[in-house]
Design a protein around this motif. Structure first.
Motif, PDB file in Angstrom:
ATOM      1  N   ILE A 263       7.861  -1.640   3.703  1.00 47.51           N
ATOM      2  CA  ILE A 263       7.560  -0.674   2.640  1.00 47.51           C
ATOM      3  C   ILE A 263       6.829  -1.345   1.481  1.00 47.51           C
ATOM      4  O   ILE A 263       5.825  -0.822   0.971  1.00 47.51           O
ATOM      5  CB  ILE A 263       8.856   0.007   2.159  1.00 47.51           C
ATOM      6  N   LYS A 264       7.317  -2.503   1.055  1.00 46.96           N
ATOM      7  CA  LYS A 264       6.711  -3.200  -0.079  1.00 46.96           C
ATOM      8  C   LYS A 264       5.272  -3.613   0.234  1.00 46.96           C
ATOM      9  O   LYS A 264       4.398  -3.558  -0.643  1.00 46.96           O
ATOM     10  CB  LYS A 264       7.534  -4.438  -0.431  1.00 46.96           C
ATOM     11  N   THR A 265       5.021  -4.023   1.469  1.00 44.27           N
ATOM     12  CA  THR A 265       3.687  -4.488   1.844  1.00 44.27           C
ATOM     13  C   THR A 265       2.691  -3.335   1.950  1.00 44.27           C
ATOM     14  O   THR A 265       1.526  -3.472   1.554  1.00 44.27           O
ATOM     15  CB  THR A 265       3.747  -5.236   3.187  1.00 44.27           C
ATOM     16  N   LEU A 266       3.140  -2.201   2.465  1.00 50.16           N
ATOM     17  CA  LEU A 266       2.235  -1.084   2.704  1.00 50.16           C
ATOM     18  C   LEU A 266       2.075  -0.166   1.496  1.00 50.16           C
ATOM     19  O   LEU A 266       1.070   0.551   1.388  1.00 50.16           O
ATOM     20  CB  LEU A 266       2.727  -0.258   3.888  1.00 50.16           C
ATOM     21  N   TYR A 267       3.033  -0.177   0.593  1.00 55.53           N
ATOM     22  CA  TYR A 267       3.025   0.772  -0.528  1.00 55.53           C
ATOM     23  C   TYR A 267       1.732   0.740  -1.355  1.00 55.53           C
ATOM     24  O   TYR A 267       1.167   1.801  -1.649  1.00 55.53           O
ATOM     25  CB  TYR A 267       4.233   0.538  -1.431  1.00 55.53           C
ATOM     26  N   PRO A 268       1.229  -0.454  -1.746  1.00 56.36           N
ATOM     27  CA  PRO A 268      -0.009  -0.449  -2.543  1.00 56.36           C
ATOM     28  C   PRO A 268      -1.182   0.207  -1.827  1.00 56.36           C
ATOM     29  O   PRO A 268      -1.974   0.929  -2.448  1.00 56.36           O
ATOM     30  CB  PRO A 268      -0.270  -1.952  -2.771  1.00 56.36           C
TER      31      PRO A 268
ATOM     32  N   THR B 189       9.468 -17.291   7.154  1.00 56.34           N
ATOM     33  CA  THR B 189       8.533 -18.390   6.876  1.00 56.34           C
ATOM     34  C   THR B 189       7.181 -17.875   6.374  1.00 56.34           C
ATOM     35  O   THR B 189       6.300 -18.677   6.057  1.00 56.34           O
ATOM     36  CB  THR B 189       8.303 -19.265   8.118  1.00 56.34           C
ATOM     37  N   LEU B 190       7.029 -16.560   6.298  1.00 57.89           N
ATOM     38  CA  LEU B 190       5.822 -15.971   5.727  1.00 57.89           C
ATOM     39  C   LEU B 190       6.013 -15.789   4.215  1.00 57.89           C
ATOM     40  O   LEU B 190       7.150 -15.771   3.730  1.00 57.89           O
ATOM     41  CB  LEU B 190       5.532 -14.621   6.387  1.00 57.89           C
ATOM     42  N   PRO B 191       4.938 -15.630   3.464  1.00 59.73           N
ATOM     43  CA  PRO B 191       5.067 -15.488   1.992  1.00 59.73           C
ATOM     44  C   PRO B 191       5.559 -14.103   1.581  1.00 59.73           C
ATOM     45  O   PRO B 191       4.807 -13.276   1.059  1.00 59.73           O
ATOM     46  CB  PRO B 191       3.631 -15.752   1.499  1.00 59.73           C
ATOM     47  N   ILE B 192       6.852 -13.847   1.787  1.00 61.41           N
ATOM     48  CA  ILE B 192       7.437 -12.552   1.429  1.00 61.41           C
ATOM     49  C   ILE B 192       8.271 -12.643   0.157  1.00 61.41           C
ATOM     50  O   ILE B 192       8.829 -11.632  -0.294  1.00 61.41           O
ATOM     51  CB  ILE B 192       8.307 -11.995   2.578  1.00 61.41           C
ATOM     52  N   GLY B 193       8.385 -13.839  -0.418  1.00 59.22           N
ATOM     53  CA  GLY B 193       9.134 -13.998  -1.655  1.00 59.22           C
ATOM     54  C   GLY B 193      10.647 -13.946  -1.458  1.00 59.22           C
ATOM     55  O   GLY B 193      11.154 -14.180  -0.364  1.00 59.22           O
TER      56      GLY B 193
ATOM     57  N   LEU C 292      -5.906  -3.263   4.515  1.00 61.05           N
ATOM     58  CA  LEU C 292      -5.010  -4.283   3.977  1.00 61.05           C
ATOM     59  C   LEU C 292      -5.692  -5.640   3.998  1.00 61.05           C
ATOM     60  O   LEU C 292      -6.460  -5.927   4.922  1.00 61.05           O
ATOM     61  CB  LEU C 292      -3.724  -4.365   4.819  1.00 61.05           C
ATOM     62  N   PRO C 293      -5.407  -6.502   3.013  1.00 61.14           N
ATOM     63  CA  PRO C 293      -5.869  -7.887   3.093  1.00 61.14           C
ATOM     64  C   PRO C 293      -5.241  -8.551   4.315  1.00 61.14           C
ATOM     65  O   PRO C 293      -4.155  -8.141   4.764  1.00 61.14           O
ATOM     66  CB  PRO C 293      -5.346  -8.516   1.790  1.00 61.14           C
ATOM     67  N   PRO C 294      -5.896  -9.569   4.888  1.00 63.84           N
ATOM     68  CA  PRO C 294      -5.374 -10.202   6.108  1.00 63.84           C
ATOM     69  C   PRO C 294      -3.918 -10.641   5.996  1.00 63.84           C
ATOM     70  O   PRO C 294      -3.131 -10.426   6.924  1.00 63.84           O
ATOM     71  CB  PRO C 294      -6.309 -11.399   6.304  1.00 63.84           C
ATOM     72  N   GLN C 295      -3.548 -11.247   4.862  1.00 65.07           N
ATOM     73  CA  GLN C 295      -2.176 -11.719   4.705  1.00 65.07           C
ATOM     74  C   GLN C 295      -1.189 -10.560   4.746  1.00 65.07           C
ATOM     75  O   GLN C 295      -0.161 -10.626   5.430  1.00 65.07           O
ATOM     76  CB  GLN C 295      -2.022 -12.481   3.396  1.00 65.07           C
ATOM     77  N   GLN C 296      -1.496  -9.490   4.037  1.00 62.81           N
ATOM     78  CA  GLN C 296      -0.588  -8.348   3.987  1.00 62.81           C
ATOM     79  C   GLN C 296      -0.495  -7.658   5.339  1.00 62.81           C
ATOM     80  O   GLN C 296       0.581  -7.199   5.729  1.00 62.81           O
ATOM     81  CB  GLN C 296      -1.060  -7.362   2.912  1.00 62.81           C
ATOM     82  N   ARG C 297      -1.603  -7.604   6.074  1.00 60.81           N
ATOM     83  CA  ARG C 297      -1.556  -6.984   7.394  1.00 60.81           C
ATOM     84  C   ARG C 297      -0.674  -7.802   8.338  1.00 60.81           C
ATOM     85  O   ARG C 297       0.117  -7.250   9.106  1.00 60.81           O
ATOM     86  CB  ARG C 297      -2.965  -6.841   7.976  1.00 60.81           C
ATOM     87  N   LEU C 298      -0.814  -9.133   8.268  1.00 57.95           N
ATOM     88  CA  LEU C 298       0.008  -9.992   9.119  1.00 57.95           C
ATOM     89  C   LEU C 298       1.483  -9.797   8.813  1.00 57.95           C
ATOM     90  O   LEU C 298       2.304  -9.633   9.729  1.00 57.95           O
ATOM     91  CB  LEU C 298      -0.383 -11.458   8.922  1.00 57.95           C
ATOM     92  N   ILE C 299       1.843  -9.799   7.537  1.00 63.17           N
ATOM     93  CA  ILE C 299       3.246  -9.622   7.147  1.00 63.17           C
ATOM     94  C   ILE C 299       3.757  -8.264   7.614  1.00 63.17           C
ATOM     95  O   ILE C 299       4.870  -8.153   8.159  1.00 63.17           O
ATOM     96  CB  ILE C 299       3.400  -9.770   5.620  1.00 63.17           C
TER      97      ILE C 299
END
Length: 328
Positions: free
Chosen positions: A309-314, A273-277, A243-250
């Motif tokens: 789920i959204k973060t890990l799916y890709p 406060t994280l970039p989750i949209g 995972l990219p660092p941002q996605q792993r953190l989220i």
């Protein structure tokens, strides 16, 4: 927006003018804090947690579950008129969430007008300070200001179940050497050790309080309530997947809310406060509390679950696709 790892970009983001949404969110949150104070005689649970923090300065630790190194802060607040100390505490919380959203790249208006923000304010909870401390830690790591990062770590780690994992995730994500990461730990280590000298035996006292008078878990969103230790398996994908660092953190922050034995829904403010949209709007299902009771707060596990789920799916889809191609 996204997670920033460059000092110049960080400075540029923080210097941006307040948007109308941010200004509205800050004003609404502080205005509601004032209304809560105004109507406090008719609100039985008003300032419940904040009062417990102040009570600890007078030797009553019955409902104090935090690091004792914060007691000097509460000692100062306890010397002020309650209305003044409460509003100052709310200002710290609101500004901590705003600063965190700016630092981590989340949607500040969404976090500031969330159910979690208002819930934290009416109870006078510590979440804003803790999340602000995590943001201060990240700002210090990005800007190579190790003592600032250390101050953030000291503040955040006072609430163990969110602060300590959060600090660990940030240290793992930061683009700096382990030597520098250890430099960021020098100040908090000093603070932790000093607390043992000033308040000897506080660890045993804290453990006794948690065991004899455990915190109320009506608002806990942890999946341990339903599946027990099986929830620990949720840690595996965010750790092992590419995972990219941002996605792993989220993903790790989302997992914290699901897989720890105890996690209060108000602490979802860190995730917000994280970039989750716009997924963060799911946290506002908590406004149905008055209609459906505490079950609504427990159902807020939906927010970190969707983010997870959204973060890990890709990454999962990519892994499956690569294996299929190799098999072919």
């Amino acid at each position: 927006m996204e997670l920033i790892m460059d000092a110049q970009q960080m400075r540029s983001r923080l210097r941006q003018r307040l948007t109308r949404g941010e200004l509205f969110g800050i004003a609404l949150a502080l205005g509601l804090a004032g209304l809560f104070l105004w109507f406090s005689p008719s609100i039985d649970y008003f300032g419940y947690d904040f009062k417990n923090y102040l009570n600890a300065t007078h030797g009553d630790f019955s409902f104090y579950y935090y690091g004792y190194w914060l007691l000097p802060i509460f000692t100062v607040l306890a010397k002020l008129p309650f209305a003044v100390s409460y509003m100052l505490w709310c200002c710290v919380g609101v500004l901590g969430i705003f600063f965190s959203a700016r630092v981590f790249g989340g949607k500040a208006p969404l976090a500031l007008i969330s159910f979690q923000m208002f819930y934290s304010l009416i109870y006078g909870q510590i979440s804003g300070l803790v999340v602000g401390g995590l943001a201060l830690c990240w700002w210090g790591l990005v800007n190579r200001k190790w003592w600032v990062a250390g101050l953030g770590i000291a503040l955040a780690s006072a609430k163990y179940q969110i602060g300590i994992p959060g600090v660990l995730f940030l240290l793992l994500t930061a683009d700096c050497s382990w030597k520098d990461k250890f430099r960021a730990l020098i100040l908090p280590i000093f603070v932790w050790l000093a607390s043992l000298l000033i308040y000897p035996g506080w660890i045993n006292q804290a453990l006794h309080t948690m065991l004899s008078n455990p915190p109320n878990d009506d608002g806990s969103i942890s999946l341990w309530r339903w599946i027990g230790p099986w929830a620990l398996l949720l840690w595996i994908p965010p750790v092992v997947l590419r995972l990219p660092p941002q996605q792993r953190l989220i993903a790790l922050v989302a997992t914290t809310g699901l897989a720890l034995p105890y996690f209060q829904q108000a602490d979802l403010l860190f995730l917000l406060t994280l970039p989750i949209g716009w997924i963060g709007l799911l946290g506002n299902l908590g406004y149905l509390l008055g209609f459906f009771g505490w079950a609504v707060l427990q159902a807020l596990a939906l927010l970190p679950a969707v983010v997870y789920i959204k973060t890990l799916y890709p990454a999962v889809r990519s892994m499956v696709s690569n294996r299929s191609e190799k098999a072919a």
